[in-house]
Scaffold this motif. Structure first.
Motif, mmCIF file in Angstrom:
data_model
loop_
_atom_site.group_PDB
_atom_site.id
_atom_site.type_symbol
_atom_site.label_atom_id
_atom_site.label_comp_id
_atom_site.label_asym_id
_atom_site.label_seq_id
_atom_site.Cartn_x
_atom_site.Cartn_y
_atom_site.Cartn_z
ATOM 1 N N LYS A 194 0.826 -1.208 0.000
ATOM 2 C CA LYS A 194 0.000 0.000 0.000
ATOM 3 C C LYS A 194 0.861 1.258 0.000
ATOM 4 C CE LYS A 194 -2.036 1.319 3.752
ATOM 5 N NZ LYS A 194 -2.929 1.388 4.948
ATOM 6 N N LEU A 195 1.941 1.254 0.773
ATOM 7 C CA LEU A 195 2.824 2.418 0.821
ATOM 8 C C LEU A 195 3.513 2.659 -0.511
ATOM 9 C CD1 LEU A 195 4.408 1.967 4.359
ATOM 10 C CD2 LEU A 195 2.996 3.889 3.600
ATOM 11 N N ARG A 196 3.939 1.594 -1.155
ATOM 12 C CA ARG A 196 4.573 1.739 -2.476
ATOM 13 C C ARG A 196 3.585 2.332 -3.479
ATOM 14 N NH1 ARG A 196 9.087 -1.274 -3.761
ATOM 15 N NH2 ARG A 196 8.225 -1.794 -5.803
ATOM 16 N N GLU A 197 2.362 1.850 -3.457
ATOM 17 C CA GLU A 197 1.346 2.363 -4.379
ATOM 18 C C GLU A 197 0.955 3.792 -4.023
ATOM 19 O OE1 GLU A 197 -1.770 -0.477 -4.118
ATOM 20 O OE2 GLU A 197 -0.768 -1.945 -5.420
ATOM 21 N N TYR A 198 0.896 4.086 -2.732
ATOM 22 C CA TYR A 198 0.551 5.443 -2.301
ATOM 23 C C TYR A 198 1.612 6.426 -2.756
ATOM 24 C CZ TYR A 198 -0.147 9.452 0.766
ATOM 25 O OH TYR A 198 -0.324 10.721 1.249
ATOM 26 N N HIS A 199 2.861 6.038 -2.646
ATOM 27 C CA HIS A 199 3.961 6.897 -3.086
ATOM 28 C C HIS A 199 3.829 7.219 -4.572
ATOM 29 C CE1 HIS A 199 7.911 8.616 -3.498
ATOM 30 N NE2 HIS A 199 8.308 7.645 -4.310
ATOM 31 N N ALA A 200 3.522 6.205 -5.375
ATOM 32 C CA ALA A 200 3.336 6.435 -6.809
ATOM 33 C C ALA A 200 2.112 7.292 -7.077
ATOM 34 C CB ALA A 200 3.218 5.100 -7.542
ATOM 35 N N VAL A 213 5.145 8.969 8.379
ATOM 36 C CA VAL A 213 3.847 8.319 8.601
ATOM 37 C C VAL A 213 3.904 6.867 8.137
ATOM 38 C CG1 VAL A 213 1.406 8.322 7.965
ATOM 39 C CG2 VAL A 213 2.555 10.482 8.488
ATOM 40 N N GLY A 214 4.575 6.618 7.021
ATOM 41 C CA GLY A 214 4.759 5.241 6.572
ATOM 42 C C GLY A 214 5.568 4.434 7.569
#
Length: 237
Positions: A194-200, A213-214
């Motif tokens: 989720k964090l990887r996708e949120y970053h993108a 926050v991550g």
């Protein structure tokens, strides 16, 4: 035809370059996230040792566990909700303050479990966390479908904890600990993806607040996984 082939080749090459840049950006972002997370864990460990060595501070930790827990909850919710409005230094101070406070509250586990079993469980937790984080990074499976089940499991663990606070049942504690291992191991993989996708999705936002926050999210996964495994595998004094 040759021009079309050349154009198609160049377009494909550009797409590959874009994919590489995306992966590099995500890798750098997750490195920052884990850097902050490991800093938080290190600070937690140091504060636990400091508290254990200080009788007055240890007494405060033992006698005010509920109050300290409520303060911890306040910091977590504050950092999560106010994150978009916080500067990097403020977010960092809140996260490190939370990690230090967690170290104070966790110092009491050394009064319950042997130091050897705590160290053993920590290494097991690290291996489990690492495996699930790698899975969340490399898997092509969309883990969003896990979200509902993990959330339901988390709610169940919270309810079981509240009930067991009053009934003090070893059976309920055992079941909750088993569920905790499954839920927080799953959340590790889920949150990493989720964090990887949120970053993108944020246009590769590299702001310090986003990384912190991550880090808090993964820090909570690690700590709760550790505590669940400790309830199952820890050797009591």
């Amino acid at each position: 035809m040759a021009w079309e082939s050349s154009g198609g080749w160049q377009g494909g090459q550009a797409a590959e370059v874009d994919d590489v840049l995306v992966q590099e950006s995500q890798r750098a972002f997750m490195s920052r996230v884990h850097g902050w997370m490991f800093a938080g864990l290190a600070l937690t460990g140091v504060m636990a040792m400091v508290t254990l060595a200080n009788e007055a501070l240890l007494r405060v930790a033992v006698q005010n566990r509920m109050a300290l827990f409520l303060v911890e909850l306040g910091v977590v919710f504050g950092l999560s909700i106010l994150a978009p409005r916080l500067s990097g230094p403020v977010a960092a101070a809140m996260f490190l303050g939370y990690a230090a406070l967690t170290g104070v509250t966790l110092s009491v586990i050394f009064l319950i479990y042997t130091a050897g079993s705590i160290a053993q469980v920590f290494f097991i937790t690290s291996a489990t966390y690492g495996a699930m984080a790698v899975y969340g990074t490399v898997t092509k499976k969309d883990l969003r479908s896990w979200g509902t089940f993990l959330f339901m499991g988390l709610v169940g663990i919270i309810i079981a904890g509240v009930v067991n606070f009053f009934v003090q049942s070893s059976a309920v504690s055992f079941v909750a600990a088993c569920a905790g291992v499954l839920v927080f191991a799953g959340l590790t993989a889920y949150d990493v993806q989720k964090l990887r996708e949120y970053h993108a999705g944020t246009g590769f936002n590299s702001a310090a607040t986003v990384s912190i926050v991550g880090a808090l999210t993964l820090y909570l996964d690690f700590i709760n996984l550790f505590l669940s495994l400790l309830r199952l595998l820890g050797k009591r004094r």
